[in-house]
Design an enzyme around this catalytic site. Structure first.
Site, mmCIF file in Angstrom:
data_model
loop_
_atom_site.group_PDB
_atom_site.id
_atom_site.type_symbol
_atom_site.label_atom_id
_atom_site.label_comp_id
_atom_site.label_asym_id
_atom_site.label_seq_id
_atom_site.Cartn_x
_atom_site.Cartn_y
_atom_site.Cartn_z
ATOM 1 N N ASP A 8 -34.366 -7.787 -0.649
ATOM 2 C CA ASP A 8 -34.188 -8.869 -1.618
ATOM 3 C C ASP A 8 -34.777 -10.168 -1.089
ATOM 4 O OD1 ASP A 8 -30.971 -8.051 -3.135
ATOM 5 O OD2 ASP A 8 -32.934 -7.111 -3.175
ATOM 6 N N ALA A 9 -34.579 -10.389 0.212
ATOM 7 C CA ALA A 9 -35.056 -11.640 0.791
ATOM 8 C C ALA A 9 -36.583 -11.702 0.770
ATOM 9 C CB ALA A 9 -34.542 -11.779 2.211
ATOM 10 N N ASP A 67 -37.553 -12.449 -2.681
ATOM 11 C CA ASP A 67 -37.325 -13.873 -2.960
ATOM 12 C C ASP A 67 -38.456 -14.713 -2.396
ATOM 13 O OD1 ASP A 67 -35.011 -13.069 -4.020
ATOM 14 O OD2 ASP A 67 -33.734 -13.735 -2.368
ATOM 15 N N SER A 124 -16.037 9.277 -1.392
ATOM 16 C CA SER A 124 -16.894 9.365 -0.212
ATOM 17 C C SER A 124 -16.014 9.778 0.970
ATOM 18 C CB SER A 124 -17.607 8.052 0.033
ATOM 19 O OG SER A 124 -16.696 7.010 0.045
ATOM 20 N N LEU A 125 -16.590 9.781 2.141
ATOM 21 C CA LEU A 125 -15.853 10.234 3.322
ATOM 22 C C LEU A 125 -15.752 9.100 4.327
ATOM 23 C CD1 LEU A 125 -17.653 13.661 3.816
ATOM 24 C CD2 LEU A 125 -15.274 13.348 3.117
ATOM 25 N N GLU A 152 -18.499 21.896 8.721
ATOM 26 C CA GLU A 152 -19.764 22.294 8.098
ATOM 27 C C GLU A 152 -20.738 21.125 8.162
ATOM 28 O OE1 GLU A 152 -19.080 22.188 3.565
ATOM 29 O OE2 GLU A 152 -17.203 21.612 4.487
ATOM 30 N N LYS A 200 -23.070 18.043 7.243
ATOM 31 C CA LYS A 200 -23.080 17.047 6.179
ATOM 32 C C LYS A 200 -24.528 16.929 5.714
ATOM 33 C CE LYS A 200 -21.535 12.370 5.097
ATOM 34 N NZ LYS A 200 -22.735 11.821 4.515
ATOM 35 N N ASP A 207 -27.772 15.648 3.899
ATOM 36 C CA ASP A 207 -28.244 14.317 3.530
ATOM 37 C C ASP A 207 -29.038 14.396 2.226
ATOM 38 O OD1 ASP A 207 -28.690 11.671 3.643
ATOM 39 O OD2 ASP A 207 -30.092 11.715 5.319
ATOM 40 N N ARG A 232 -23.053 11.248 -8.831
ATOM 41 C CA ARG A 232 -21.807 10.600 -8.446
ATOM 42 C C ARG A 232 -21.652 9.225 -9.097
ATOM 43 N NH1 ARG A 232 -20.200 9.264 -2.309
ATOM 44 N NH2 ARG A 232 -19.799 7.111 -2.778
ATOM 45 N N GLU A 272 -24.223 19.221 -2.871
ATOM 46 C CA GLU A 272 -25.313 18.305 -2.553
ATOM 47 C C GLU A 272 -26.659 18.868 -3.017
ATOM 48 O OE1 GLU A 272 -23.841 15.793 -1.144
ATOM 49 O OE2 GLU A 272 -25.371 14.552 -0.165
ATOM 50 N N TYR A 296 -19.902 22.607 -1.849
ATOM 51 C CA TYR A 296 -18.925 22.422 -0.766
ATOM 52 C C TYR A 296 -17.570 21.903 -1.236
ATOM 53 C CZ TYR A 296 -21.026 17.753 -1.075
ATOM 54 O OH TYR A 296 -21.519 16.579 -1.538
ATOM 55 N N LYS A 346 -12.673 19.388 7.363
ATOM 56 C CA LYS A 346 -11.682 19.311 6.278
ATOM 57 C C LYS A 346 -10.460 20.123 6.666
ATOM 58 C CE LYS A 346 -15.486 19.134 3.018
ATOM 59 N NZ LYS A 346 -16.343 19.879 2.091
ATOM 60 N N LYS A 372 -20.474 11.645 12.336
ATOM 61 C CA LYS A 372 -21.892 11.335 12.185
ATOM 62 C C LYS A 372 -22.675 11.583 13.471
ATOM 63 C CE LYS A 372 -23.118 9.520 8.774
ATOM 64 N NZ LYS A 372 -22.942 8.337 7.953
ATOM 65 N N CYS A 377 -27.753 -25.706 6.458
ATOM 66 C CA CYS A 377 -28.091 -24.581 5.594
ATOM 67 C C CYS A 377 -29.578 -24.650 5.248
ATOM 68 C CB CYS A 377 -27.252 -24.640 4.316
ATOM 69 S SG CYS A 377 -27.790 -23.450 3.088
ATOM 70 N N CYS A 387 -29.958 -25.394 1.259
ATOM 71 C CA CYS A 387 -29.571 -26.622 0.560
ATOM 72 C C CYS A 387 -29.435 -27.807 1.497
ATOM 73 C CB CYS A 387 -28.271 -26.414 -0.221
ATOM 74 S SG CYS A 387 -26.814 -26.287 0.819
ATOM 75 N N CYS A 391 -22.390 -22.269 5.230
ATOM 76 C CA CYS A 391 -22.882 -23.448 4.529
ATOM 77 C C CYS A 391 -21.706 -24.072 3.784
ATOM 78 C CB CYS A 391 -23.953 -23.004 3.540
ATOM 79 S SG CYS A 391 -24.288 -24.184 2.243
ATOM 80 N N CYS A 398 -25.146 -25.304 -3.355
ATOM 81 C CA CYS A 398 -26.121 -24.536 -2.588
ATOM 82 C C CYS A 398 -26.719 -23.463 -3.510
ATOM 83 C CB CYS A 398 -25.464 -23.867 -1.387
ATOM 84 S SG CYS A 398 -26.610 -22.788 -0.499
HETATM 85 S S1 IVH Z 1 -16.994 16.713 1.038
HETATM 86 C C1 IVH Z 1 -13.725 14.333 -1.284
HETATM 87 N N1 IVH Z 1 -18.827 18.024 2.344
HETATM 88 O O1 IVH Z 1 -21.284 13.038 1.864
HETATM 89 C C2 IVH Z 1 -14.923 14.404 -0.436
HETATM 90 N N2 IVH Z 1 -19.425 15.943 1.381
HETATM 91 O O2 IVH Z 1 -20.281 10.475 2.752
HETATM 92 C C3 IVH Z 1 -15.923 15.371 -0.905
HETATM 93 N N3 IVH Z 1 -21.765 15.339 1.686
HETATM 94 O O3 IVH Z 1 -20.260 11.945 -1.291
HETATM 95 C C4 IVH Z 1 -17.111 15.399 -0.053
HETATM 96 N N4 IVH Z 1 -22.353 17.133 2.801
HETATM 97 O O4 IVH Z 1 -22.297 13.476 -1.147
HETATM 98 C C5 IVH Z 1 -18.542 16.925 1.650
HETATM 99 N N5 IVH Z 1 -20.375 19.323 3.465
HETATM 100 C C6 IVH Z 1 -20.078 18.229 2.786
HETATM 101 C C7 IVH Z 1 -21.040 17.242 2.515
HETATM 102 C C8 IVH Z 1 -20.672 16.110 1.814
HETATM 103 C C9 IVH Z 1 -22.773 15.994 2.294
HETATM 104 C C10 IVH Z 1 -21.891 14.017 1.071
HETATM 105 C C11 IVH Z 1 -21.270 13.865 -0.300
HETATM 106 C C12 IVH Z 1 -20.291 12.741 -0.160
HETATM 107 C C13 IVH Z 1 -20.836 12.018 1.021
HETATM 108 C C14 IVH Z 1 -19.770 11.198 1.706
#
Ligand code: IVH
Length: 748
Positions: A43-44, A47, A92-93, A124, A126, A128, A147, A182, A234, A298, A322, A427, A430, A445, A451
């Site tokens: 954005d900057a 701008d 999300s997680l 399992e 995650k 991407d 989502r 996913e 999943y 989980k 992560k 600032c 401004c 600021c 501003c």
């Molecule tokens: S479980 C209630 N399992 O990660 C939570 N999420 O950072 C249901 N994702 O929105 C999510 N792999 O899009 C789950 N094996 C996995 C996943 C996974 C990727 C994503 C998913 C979620 C995001 C959260």
């Protein structure tokens, strides 16, 4: 080169060429942002391009182009997807970044459940990609939604039908089944897709995830068909009967129904087990053929998952472990200061572009002035006390989605003439003084609404998705209207007078470049629709420091009506002032004690400061009620009170609210017998912990209080209940035991 020159140094020919270059760059950025959902610059940076364009136009008026970017609003967003409201929110997680976080996750779950015995967890990869919810009714795929904001997503049913991994029909599935998983693209398919695009001179995607998102969100589903997308299942949303008793069982069931499930899914019986599996997955990461960014654990027992439930946006029963961030070294070419909505001055590193984990990075955050100087928020040294200077070689890292960060500096490569960075005390937007309050890492600021940077950021926040969410009025349009001389939007209230002001103008919005009858009418209609606005969105939209989405919802629920909240804040003001005095006294005492090498007597200092002030009883009561609200702490309460007591801010708020009809929040979970009731737990609970009892009750719409009063509706008393149970009897409040409570909420 012309684009390095100051505007005042440009010749006419250079200015003409520069205007052409800027017009192209701005158009390109607009298309990337609005149409392709894949911003190429920050954005900057955007701008800065606009600003330079406007400066050149101001100096060379005759050179202003017919298609000047200063007359345009952003490209038309990809409209056309209808919206689907998820029957069960898509969450999300929360994240774990190291082994210790994983152990704490396990401990906190066992503490919550009151369990000593070990628990089993599924583990399992995650993936991407982007999450998708597939709804099957009587075994037929009826809809698919992204989502979105978790509550509402885009209807991408036609596109999902083009993905080979997604079955159209299921044999032997529950009557209603929402499968979640996913959508992703493999490395090989990603490389081939980009190569194809490059050949045709088209745009290439930065990484497989962007490619997957761009391919799924195509209005023309035949494009999705040509893009090789895949899907791992999943999780699930709404469902008419349970899939299994365990997470592993449910995954197996999904596999049996024809879904792809990740082959690296394992059952683990301890944190050590989980961490070992994480290492195994990490070792295979480079050879999997698709991007993963961590491992998800989980709780395996679905009954326990149900008991654990959810926080506001994440389940308590799962966590994402992560992978460490990816790193690269590059040169720091400059430090820019951005001014945010609350006036915070944020230093941004301008970097020689470098690829970090597959994405070209040219900006990164430097957090705040202490961070640049080599200190953390407690004044302790970081990076061994090394400061960061323009010209330095710095280490940049990305962790998942977040903005890249500068982590380290290589002193052996420091240029001799590199100078210590001096953080501005004014600032840059401004010119107002920028001050740091005691104990605050951030310099702010003091210009408030004068501003322009703060005003624009506040307006952007006000129209943003979780606030007013006005269609066709996004960040780019706000910037255009803010600088507009004929039809300006300088504060939120101006949005609601836009149409009226436009009608009084000779130069109508619809006649401008980039606008027409339809787009102008659409904008006015979208604004009209938001005059009736849920109270929580309005409170959040005000952009008051510390008052986030969840707090805004808590306040809306607590006060119910705008007028009630505003009045309560006015009444409570003298108590807030006393609270400020007490805070200052406490801070002064803390500093004095540190200097004199003695223990601080904070409580005494607070009390002495309070004693000097007379706070009306009603004010104290209103204040206590505010800070006693679940989810509202003193810091938030003070910030809210300050905003309402600031004359200029209050004027802007009152003017705005005069145009609106705030809608009181709906009672949560109205079908639950405890919704809206005040419940007190006392004595020993045997089947659940206190934390669990409280969270469950709140999820069902009850208010949980720590003490029994006339306002209490229900007391749940376990063995050993003492004075509270007695008081309940005295006041004639309904009292039940733990089993009675469980019976009452059974099946909810
Ligand atoms: S479980 C209630 N399992 O990660 C939570 N999420 O950072 C249901 N994702 O929105 C999510 N792999 O899009 C789950 N094996 C996995 C996943 C996974 C990727 C994503 C998913 C979620 C995001 C959260």
């Amino acid at each position: 080169m012309a684009h390095d020159k100051n505007v005042v140094e440009l010749t006419e020919a250079e200015a003409r060429a520069e205007l052409e270059r800027l017009s192209e760059a701005i158009a390109r950025a607009n298309t990337a942002y609005h149409t392709h959902d894949a911003p190429e610059i920050s954005d900057a940076e955007f701008d800065a391009l606009k600003r330079r364009n406007a400066e050149i136009e101001a100096r060379f008026r005759d050179l202003k182009r017919a298609d000047s970017p200063s007359e345009q609003v952003g490209a038309t967003p990809a409209q056309g997807f209808s919206k689907i409201t998820h029957a069960v929110r898509m969450l999300s997680l929360s994240n774990a970044f190291d082994d210790q976080d994983v152990r704490e996750f396990d401990e906190s779950i066992r503490r919550y459940l009151g369990r000593d015995a070990a628990l089993s967890y599924s583990a399992e990869p995650k993936i991407d990609g982007l999450s998708l919810s597939l709804r099957y009714e009587n075994g037929n795929l009826v809809s698919a939604a992204t989502r979105g904001d978790g509550e509402t997503g885009e209807n991408v049913t036609a596109n999902a039908r083009e993905i080979a991994d997604i079955p159209q029909v299921l044999e032997g599935a529950p009557e209603l089944l929402e499968v979640r998983g996913e959508v992703y693209m493999s490395h090989a398919d990603f490389a081939a897709l980009n190569a194809r695009h490059e050949e045709r001179g088209g745009k290439t995607f930065a990484n497989p995830r962007n490619a997957a998102a761009g391919s799924l969100r195509q209005l023309d589903a035949s494009i999705t068909r040509d893009r090789p997308l895949r899907f791992f299942a999943y999780a699930w949303g709404a469902i008419s009967e349970p899939l299994a008793e365990t997470q592993m069982g449910a995954i197996e069931r999904l596999r049996g129904l024809g879904f792809q499930v990740n082959p690296l899914t394992r059952l683990c019986h301890s944190p050590d087990d989980m961490i070992a599996h994480y290492r195994e997955i990490e070792a295979q990461r480079a050879t999997l053929g698709y991007d993963i960014d961590g491992v998800v654990y989980k709780v395996d027992d679905l009954g326990l998952q149900h008991r654990l439930g959810f926080r506001s946006t994440t389940p308590r029963w799962a966590i994402a472990h992560k992978f460490p961030a990816e790193l690269a070294w590059t040169r720091l070419d400059g430090i820019d200061i951005q001014v945010g909505r609350t006036g915070a001055l944020s230093p941004v590193a301008r970097l020689a572009p470098v690829t970090v984990g597959g994405v070209v990075v040219s900006n990164a955050t430097l957090h705040n002035e202490d961070y640049i100087a080599g200190f953390d928020s407690n004044g302790e040294e970081i990076r061994g006390g090394k400061d960061i200077r323009v010209g330095d070689w710095v280490q940049v890292y990305r962790a998942g989605d977040v903005i890249p960060k500068v982590a380290d500096v290589d002193l052996s490569k420091r240029p001799e003439d590199a100078e210590r960075y001096v953080f501005p005390h004014l600032c840059p937007e401004c010119g107002s003084e920028a001050v740091r309050e005691e104990g605050d890492a951030v310099r702010r600021c003091t210009g408030g609404m004068i501003c322009p940077a703060q005003a624009v950021e506040k307006l952007k926040h006000f129209v943003s998705r979780k606030a007013l969410d006005i269609d066709g009025l996004g960040a780019k349009q706000i910037e255009m209207f803010y600088g507009d001389e004929v039809l300006p939007i300088r504060e939120p209230a101006d949005i609601f007078t836009l149409q009226e002001r436009d009608e009084g103008n000779l130069a109508r919005l619809k006649n401008r470049d980039g606008w027409g009858d339809t787009s102008a009418a659409n904008l006015f209609r979208a604004i009209e629709e938001k005059r009736d606005i849920p109270l929580a969105r309005l409170i959040f939209g005000l952009g008051i420091r510390h008052v986030g989405e969840v707090a805004a919802a808590d306040l809306a629920r607590h006060y119910g009506e705008w007028g009630v909240m505003a009045q309560a804040l006015d009444v409570a003001r003298p108590a807030a002032v006393a609270e400020h005095a007490a805070d200052s006294a406490a801070e002064a005492e803390r500093i004095a004690a540190k200097r004199e090498g003695r223990r601080a007597k904070i409580a005494d200092a607070r009390e002495a400061a309070m004693a000097g002030l007379e706070v009306p009883v009603a004010a104290q009561a209103a204040w206590n009620d505010l800070v006693g609200t679940d989810g509202i702490g003193p810091v938030m309460a003070l910030s809210l009170s300050d905003a309402f007591a600031n004359a200029e801010e209050r004027r802007a708020i009152d003017t705005l609210v005069a145009h609106l009809t705030p809608i009181p929040p709906e009672e949560r979970a109205t079908d639950s017998p405890v919704a809206g009731k005040t419940v007190v737990f006392t004595g020993t609970l045997e089947k659940m912990t206190r934390a669990e009892a409280k969270a469950r009750a709140e999820a069902l719409g009850a208010k949980v209080s720590g003490s029994v009063s006339k306002k209490t509706d229900l007391v749940v008393a376990g063995p050993g209940a003492g004075s509270k149970a007695k008081k309940a009897v005295e006041l004639g409040v309904e009292m039940i035991d733990e089993d009675g409570w469980l019976e009452m909420i059974e099946g909810l």
